[in-house]
Design a protein around this motif. Structure first.
Motif, PDB file in Angstrom:
ATOM      1  N   ALA A   1       0.836  -1.215   0.000  1.00 26.43           N
ATOM      2  CA  ALA A   1       0.000   0.000   0.000  1.00 26.43           C
ATOM      3  C   ALA A   1       0.869   1.263   0.000  1.00 26.43           C
ATOM      4  O   ALA A   1       0.574   2.237  -0.707  1.00 26.43           O
ATOM      5  N   GLU A   2       1.943   1.243   0.790  1.00 26.62           N
ATOM      6  CA  GLU A   2       2.843   2.394   0.828  1.00 26.62           C
ATOM      7  C   GLU A   2       3.486   2.620  -0.541  1.00 26.62           C
ATOM      8  O   GLU A   2       3.640   3.767  -0.997  1.00 26.62           O
ATOM      9  N   SER A   3       3.840   1.532  -1.200  1.00 22.40           N
ATOM     10  CA  SER A   3       4.453   1.650  -2.532  1.00 22.40           C
ATOM     11  C   SER A   3       3.504   2.301  -3.522  1.00 22.40           C
ATOM     12  O   SER A   3       3.920   3.107  -4.363  1.00 22.40           O
ATOM     13  N   GLU A   4       2.221   1.963  -3.430  1.00 21.84           N
ATOM     14  CA  GLU A   4       1.239   2.533  -4.357  1.00 21.84           C
ATOM     15  C   GLU A   4       1.167   4.052  -4.214  1.00 21.84           C
ATOM     16  O   GLU A   4       1.178   4.791  -5.198  1.00 21.84           O
ATOM     17  N   ILE A   5       1.084   4.542  -2.970  1.00 18.18           N
ATOM     18  CA  ILE A   5       0.996   5.992  -2.759  1.00 18.18           C
ATOM     19  C   ILE A   5       2.307   6.668  -3.151  1.00 18.18           C
ATOM     20  O   ILE A   5       2.305   7.709  -3.827  1.00 18.18           O
ATOM     21  N   LEU A   6       3.439   6.061  -2.759  1.00 23.10           N
ATOM     22  CA  LEU A   6       4.737   6.654  -3.090  1.00 23.10           C
ATOM     23  C   LEU A   6       4.934   6.731  -4.596  1.00 23.10           C
ATOM     24  O   LEU A   6       5.405   7.750  -5.123  1.00 23.10           O
ATOM     25  N   ASN A   7       4.567   5.671  -5.310  1.00 23.54           N
ATOM     26  CA  ASN A   7       4.728   5.657  -6.768  1.00 23.54           C
ATOM     27  C   ASN A   7       3.889   6.750  -7.429  1.00 23.54           C
ATOM     28  O   ASN A   7       4.332   7.392  -8.391  1.00 23.54           O
ATOM     29  N   LEU A   8       2.676   6.956  -6.913  1.00 20.63           N
ATOM     30  CA  LEU A   8       1.830   8.012  -7.479  1.00 20.63           C
ATOM     31  C   LEU A   8       2.452   9.384  -7.261  1.00 20.63           C
ATOM     32  O   LEU A   8       2.499  10.216  -8.187  1.00 20.63           O
ATOM     33  N   VAL A   9       2.961   9.641  -6.055  1.00 20.60           N
ATOM     34  CA  VAL A   9       3.569  10.942  -5.752  1.00 20.60           C
ATOM     35  C   VAL A   9       4.791  11.170  -6.632  1.00 20.60           C
ATOM     36  O   VAL A   9       4.975  12.261  -7.200  1.00 20.60           O
TER      37      VAL A   9
ATOM     38  N   HIS B   1      -7.893   9.683  -5.653  1.00 21.89           N
ATOM     39  CA  HIS B   1      -7.313   8.601  -6.452  1.00 21.89           C
ATOM     40  C   HIS B   1      -7.527   7.242  -5.778  1.00 21.89           C
ATOM     41  O   HIS B   1      -7.940   6.270  -6.443  1.00 21.89           O
ATOM     42  N   PHE B   2      -7.256   7.161  -4.472  1.00 21.82           N
ATOM     43  CA  PHE B   2      -7.267   5.853  -3.815  1.00 21.82           C
ATOM     44  C   PHE B   2      -8.621   5.464  -3.221  1.00 21.82           C
ATOM     45  O   PHE B   2      -8.769   4.350  -2.727  1.00 21.82           O
ATOM     46  N   SER B   3      -9.581   6.376  -3.278  1.00 23.70           N
ATOM     47  CA  SER B   3     -10.921   5.991  -2.825  1.00 23.70           C
ATOM     48  C   SER B   3     -11.713   5.340  -3.957  1.00 23.70           C
ATOM     49  O   SER B   3     -12.760   4.734  -3.718  1.00 23.70           O
ATOM     50  N   LYS B   4     -11.194   5.436  -5.184  1.00 26.91           N
ATOM     51  CA  LYS B   4     -11.882   4.862  -6.343  1.00 26.91           C
ATOM     52  C   LYS B   4     -11.286   3.500  -6.700  1.00 26.91           C
ATOM     53  O   LYS B   4     -10.280   3.076  -6.142  1.00 26.91           O
ATOM     54  N   LYS B   5     -11.936   2.833  -7.668  1.00 27.34           N
ATOM     55  CA  LYS B   5     -11.421   1.531  -8.098  1.00 27.34           C
ATOM     56  C   LYS B   5     -10.055   1.723  -8.764  1.00 27.34           C
ATOM     57  O   LYS B   5      -9.800   2.776  -9.378  1.00 27.34           O
ATOM     58  N   PRO B   6      -9.156   0.802  -8.653  1.00 23.52           N
ATOM     59  CA  PRO B   6      -9.323  -0.532  -8.049  1.00 23.52           C
ATOM     60  C   PRO B   6      -9.024  -0.586  -6.545  1.00 23.52           C
ATOM     61  O   PRO B   6      -8.833  -1.663  -5.992  1.00 23.52           O
TER      62      PRO B   6
ATOM     63  N   ASN C   1      -9.278   7.104   6.570  1.00 29.41           N
ATOM     64  CA  ASN C   1      -8.312   6.816   7.642  1.00 29.41           C
ATOM     65  C   ASN C   1      -7.267   5.797   7.204  1.00 29.41           C
ATOM     66  O   ASN C   1      -6.126   5.828   7.673  1.00 29.41           O
ATOM     67  N   GLY C   2      -7.653   4.889   6.306  1.00 37.68           N
ATOM     68  CA  GLY C   2      -6.673   3.945   5.764  1.00 37.68           C
ATOM     69  C   GLY C   2      -5.644   4.663   4.900  1.00 37.68           C
ATOM     70  O   GLY C   2      -4.432   4.405   4.993  1.00 37.68           O
ATOM     71  N   ILE C   3      -6.119   5.584   4.062  1.00 38.73           N
ATOM     72  CA  ILE C   3      -5.208   6.352   3.189  1.00 38.73           C
ATOM     73  C   ILE C   3      -4.240   7.176   4.028  1.00 38.73           C
ATOM     74  O   ILE C   3      -3.025   7.184   3.790  1.00 38.73           O
ATOM     75  N   TRP C   4      -4.767   7.875   5.045  1.00 36.90           N
ATOM     76  CA  TRP C   4      -3.900   8.754   5.856  1.00 36.90           C
ATOM     77  C   TRP C   4      -2.943   7.956   6.735  1.00 36.90           C
ATOM     78  O   TRP C   4      -1.842   8.423   7.028  1.00 36.90           O
ATOM     79  N   SER C   5      -3.347   6.768   7.150  1.00 36.97           N
ATOM     80  CA  SER C   5      -2.438   5.934   7.948  1.00 36.97           C
ATOM     81  C   SER C   5      -1.245   5.485   7.104  1.00 36.97           C
ATOM     82  O   SER C   5      -0.095   5.516   7.559  1.00 36.97           O
TER      83      SER C   5
END
Length: 713
Positions: A319-327, A345-350, A356-360
């Motif tokens: 999950a961390e990789s997904e957010i980091l890659n987007l940034v 971006h991350f509240s939508k599919k897929p 709270n999950g995104i911010w954590s």
């Protein structure tokens, strides 16, 4: 038939003329007979039993024959059906029933009614909880291809027999194949459902239009009964649709989804929705089954790296990789990435991640030092970042940027600088954490210096710390990148200040030197007036250390302590000598009083009264610690108090009646210093000047004596 009302006979007669089904006429007559007998429920089953006239009848065929007759009668408005009950219609009722059936109802009204029953009454909730993470997801409500309300990413569509392509299973598979966020629920066929739906709408519309105060009483009663029957019809529709929804076929992701039927439609919707989320949001698994809350975010931000990641923090989660890659990707495209962008971006599919999950996950990246969080170009601290994550109003202008790559040599240099400056090993390892740890210690040191500078009035030499405080304040405001790239610019100045100023002053402040300095300062302040009467070289040494810019250096404090002890003893000795001298003067004055003739005339109480002020002065002198006050008291006794008490003595020794009889002025004492000599010159130079002055003085003395005044010498 003569006992039957005419309008009822008309209905039966008309049926006998127009219907060619004798059995249907018999059924009509049977329904007429039980019309006003409310205890008999006129269901198709009960009517079938009522119509049995042969014990050997074939029940199945008989029931089918009864149902066919009921359908004929209902179609031609001889009877009406409300749910499972059939009722004979009088002429007026028949006319109203025909008018009701002729009412126009469009499909939009049918769809709205289906929405009110299915979504508002049976399902009820506009959000459905996903059990794995305890989060609620909104969805779009849809019936027979029509969207109802606001459109969301997830969709629940219910297909009813009113749908044009009802029964086209291939269409349902194709639609869900193209939209993996869609769940279609196809209700089983029910021959009475749509008929009752339209009858409910037509009846309601007719009653609304036909209400009038001019209606006859029987018409009003019929309309009232229709309204009650329509309410019952709606309740029956709710039960039917709840049952049908529980038995509905579910289509997900291009195929028919096998699910067990249930009597409660909402339960089946919720169960199907669980699978819809898994299909629509395959990346939701990256968050795991941990339930993230505000407290989770706070715990991450406020924890240390070791507490969060242990000794190995190199492997980041999927999950961390997904957010980091987007940034990182958006940074390369020169796009800004705000917290709002991340959430959208991350509240939508897929993904389907909740806030709270995104911010954590974002907070973990921040604590790993993989990203920076900024507002208005300012780098945020841990607490500032926490506030930004939890405050939705700032999400638009809170930006995420990839962590700058820092040369490991610079990280090592700053770590070593930390060790040298603060005498402890830097607890952090990651570049950003090292910089933050250094900056936190700088801020802490700055607070301590400012607290010391608050005492500069009593410790003037502390001003030497002001340049160091200015440097620390500058460093505390710098971003971590600047701290790394400019170590050489401030290292020497900072370490020199530590060695020359900070460490010596800390040692002074927390050791015996400060106690000695304080005692010297207090001694000088408290004995300022006494020191004016002392001649001593030690005083110069005390003043030197008190005004010195570095009193803590060399042997200044030690020498000053010796000087203080010496001059303290000198002051005490001088005070004691002054006290003894002053007390001797007071005692001499007392002797003068006692030898006076008038004093001998006084009784003991009056003698005590006259001497009391002198005895009080002696007691005060014994407690006095200032030389100036002692000398002042001695002079006052000689020049003022003596004269005052001599006059008091005369007053006490002279009876009031004696003064009246003699007619002489009352005796009054004055001091010699109060007599002004009328002499023109300001100095005596010759013998003649002396004789002239003495003669003038004699003249003044005699003048006062003749006025019955006595001169105290």
């Amino acid at each position: 038939r003569s006992t039957i009302r005419g309008e009822i006979q008309n209905a039966i007669t008309l049926a006998e003329k127009n219907l060619d089904n004798e059995f249907a006429i018999r059924v009509l007559k049977a329904l007429f007979l039980v019309k006003y007998y409310s205890n008999f429920k006129t269901t198709a089953r009960n009517v079938s039993v009522l119509m049995i006239d042969d014990i050997n009848v074939d029940l199945k065929k008989h029931e089918q024959k009864v149902q066919e007759a009921l359908n004929i009668l209902e179609t031609q408005n001889y009877i009406q059906r409300n749910g499972d009950l059939y009722e004979f219609l009088t002429d007026d009722e028949k006319d109203i029933q025909e008018e009701i059936k002729s009412m126009e109802i469009d499909n939009q009204q049918v769809t709205q009614l289906l929405k009110e029953i299915l979504f508002d009454e049976i399902i009820r909730d506009t959000r459905i909880r996903y059990l794995d993470n305890k989060q609620e997801y909104e969805y779009t409500s849809k019936i027979d291809g029509i969207i109802l309300g606001r459109e969301r990413e997830l969709t629940i569509e219910i297909i009813t027999p009113n749908f044009d392509d009802y029964g086209n299973e291939s269409l349902f598979k194709a639609q869900t194949m193209g939209y993996n966020t869609l769940m279609m629920m196809v209700l089983p066929s029910d021959e009475r459902l749509m008929k009752d739906m339209r009858m409910y709408l037509k009846t309601g519309k007719y009653i609304k239009q036909s209400r009038s105060t001019t209606n006859k009483d029987n018409i009003k009663q019929i309309l009232y009964d229709k309204s009650q029957q329509n309410n019952e019809r709606r309740q029956e529709l709710v039960l039917i649709l709840r049952k049908l929804l529980g038995e509905a076929d579910v289509f997900l992701n291009g195929s028919k989804h096998e699910m067990i039927s249930t009597s409660d439609g909402k339960t089946k919707v919720v169960k199907g929705f669980q699978d819809l989320i898994k299909i629509a949001y395959p990346s939701l698994r990256m968050l795991g089954k941990v339930v993230y809350t505000d407290d989770t975010i706070k715990s991450i931000i406020r924890s240390t790296q070791d507490d969060l990641f242990g000794t190995d923090d190199s492997a980041i989660s999927e999950a961390e990789s997904e957010i980091l890659n987007l940034v990182v990707r958006r940074k390369k495209q020169s796009d800004r990435t705000s917290l709002q962008d991340i959430r959208e971006h991350f509240s939508k599919k897929p993904y389907g991640w909740y806030a709270n999950g995104i911010w954590s996950v974002t907070a973990r990246l921040f604590k790993r030092g993989k990203i920076e969080i900024r507002q208005d170009a300012n780098l945020l601290s841990d607490e500032e970042a926490l506030d930004a994550l939890l405050n939705t109003r700032t999400h638009n202008n809170t930006l995420l940027v990839p962590q700058m790559e820092v040369d490991p040599r610079h990280v090592r240099q700053l770590s070593e600088m930390y060790h040298k400056m603060f005498d402890e090993v830097c607890p952090a390892r990651e570049a950003k954490d090292v910089a933050n740890a250094f900056r936190d210690m700088v801020k802490s040191e700055l607070v301590a210096i400012n607290q010391l500078l608050a005492s500069v009035e009593n410790y003037p030499f502390l001003r030497v710390m002001e340049p160091l405080g200015g440097l620390l304040e500058k460093l505390a405001d710098k971003e971590y990148a600047w701290l790394f790239t400019n170590v050489k610019e401030y290292e020497d100045e900072l370490l020199d200040a530590k060695e020359d100023v900070l460490d010596p002053i800390k040692k002074f402040w927390h050791g015996e030197q400060k106690k000695i300095y304080d005692s010297i300062r207090i001694f000088i302040q408290d004995n300022q007036s006494n020191l004016e009467y002392i001649q001593s070289d030690e005083l110069a040494k005390l003043k030197e250390v008190y005004s010195h810019s570095k009193p803590y250096s060399g042997n200044l404090i030690r020498d000053a302590k010796t000087a203080r002890d010496t001059i303290t003893q000198k002051v005490l000795d001088q005070i004691e000598a002054e006290k003894k001298s002053a007390i001797r003067v007071v005692e001499r004055v007392i002797d003068v009083l006692k030898k006076n003739v008038e004093f001998e005339k006084l009784n003991n109480d009056k003698k005590v009264q006259v001497l009391k002020p002198f005895n009080e002065e002696i007691e005060k002198l014994r407690e006095q610690r200032f030389i100036a006050n002692i000398r002042q008291a001695r002079e006052r006794v000689e020049n003022e108090l003596l004269t005052t008490q001599l006059n008091e003595m005369v007053k006490l020794a002279t009876p009031a009646d004696t003064e009246k009889e003699t007619h002489e002025p009352k005796v009054h004492y004055i001091t010699r210093s109060t007599i002004k000599v009328n002499y023109p010159n300001s100095e005596l130079r010759t013998e003649a000047d002396v004789n002239e002055y003495v003669e003038a003085l004699k003249k003044e003395f005699l003048k006062h004596i003749r006025e019955n005044k006595r001169i105290s010498l």
